[in-house]
Design a protein around this motif. Sequence first.
Motif, PDB file in Angstrom:
ATOM      1  N   ALA A 183      37.617  86.603  60.432  1.00 30.29           N
ATOM      2  CA  ALA A 183      37.919  86.623  61.864  1.00 30.29           C
ATOM      3  C   ALA A 183      36.635  86.599  62.692  1.00 30.29           C
ATOM      4  O   ALA A 183      36.556  85.908  63.718  1.00 30.29           O
ATOM      5  CB  ALA A 183      38.746  87.853  62.199  1.00 30.29           C
ATOM      6  N   LYS A 184      35.638  87.335  62.241  1.00 30.10           N
ATOM      7  CA  LYS A 184      34.352  87.380  62.944  1.00 30.10           C
ATOM      8  C   LYS A 184      33.693  86.001  62.929  1.00 30.10           C
ATOM      9  O   LYS A 184      33.170  85.532  63.958  1.00 30.10           O
ATOM     10  CB  LYS A 184      33.451  88.414  62.281  1.00 30.10           C
ATOM     11  N   LYS A 185      33.745  85.348  61.791  1.00 27.17           N
ATOM     12  CA  LYS A 185      33.148  84.025  61.648  1.00 27.17           C
ATOM     13  C   LYS A 185      33.883  83.010  62.535  1.00 27.17           C
ATOM     14  O   LYS A 185      33.258  82.173  63.182  1.00 27.17           O
ATOM     15  CB  LYS A 185      33.219  83.594  60.180  1.00 27.17           C
ATOM     16  N   LYS A 186      35.197  83.132  62.586  1.00 27.31           N
ATOM     17  CA  LYS A 186      36.004  82.222  63.392  1.00 27.31           C
ATOM     18  C   LYS A 186      35.715  82.401  64.888  1.00 27.31           C
ATOM     19  O   LYS A 186      35.560  81.423  65.623  1.00 27.31           O
ATOM     20  CB  LYS A 186      37.489  82.464  63.108  1.00 27.31           C
ATOM     21  N   LYS A 242      32.387  80.962  65.706  1.00 22.01           N
ATOM     22  CA  LYS A 242      32.463  79.506  65.731  1.00 22.01           C
ATOM     23  C   LYS A 242      33.071  79.029  67.059  1.00 22.01           C
ATOM     24  O   LYS A 242      32.610  78.062  67.655  1.00 22.01           O
ATOM     25  CB  LYS A 242      33.307  79.018  64.554  1.00 22.01           C
ATOM     26  N   LYS A 243      34.106  79.747  67.540  1.00 19.78           N
ATOM     27  CA  LYS A 243      34.737  79.391  68.800  1.00 19.78           C
ATOM     28  C   LYS A 243      33.781  79.580  69.971  1.00 19.78           C
ATOM     29  O   LYS A 243      33.709  78.739  70.882  1.00 19.78           O
ATOM     30  CB  LYS A 243      36.001  80.234  69.021  1.00 19.78           C
ATOM     31  N   SER A 244      33.049  80.676  69.950  1.00 16.27           N
ATOM     32  CA  SER A 244      32.113  80.937  71.042  1.00 16.27           C
ATOM     33  C   SER A 244      30.987  79.903  71.026  1.00 16.27           C
ATOM     34  O   SER A 244      30.515  79.473  72.093  1.00 16.27           O
ATOM     35  CB  SER A 244      31.548  82.352  70.961  1.00 16.27           C
ATOM     36  N   LYS A 245      30.575  79.479  69.865  1.00 16.25           N
ATOM     37  CA  LYS A 245      29.534  78.466  69.752  1.00 16.25           C
ATOM     38  C   LYS A 245      30.034  77.144  70.284  1.00 16.25           C
ATOM     39  O   LYS A 245      29.332  76.423  70.995  1.00 16.25           O
ATOM     40  CB  LYS A 245      29.097  78.325  68.282  1.00 16.25           C
TER      41      LYS A 245
END
Length: 86
Positions: free
Chosen positions: A69-72, A75-78
């Motif tokens: 979830a943290k990685k996702k 990725k969305k914020s990036k």
Amino acid sequence: MISRIARFSLVTFIAAAIGFSPIAVMAADPAPAVPAVPAAAPAAAPTDKAVEKKANKKAKKEKKAEKKAKKKSKKKSKAATNTATQ
């Protein structure tokens, strides 16, 4: 041909061997019922291990889901940052 006496003696010998084999086993191991009582105590240990193993597995699964979830979200914020800069 085997004579009747030879056949009878062979059959008698085999029957005697079959008859004495359980007695010989009992004589070799005179106390087979003694380990039955302590057998219940070791049975509890694998249960504890199983519970501990399940708990570890669940914790590992939760940690993996949190990491995913943290990685996702990262990725969305990036992706949002890249879209805003263009």
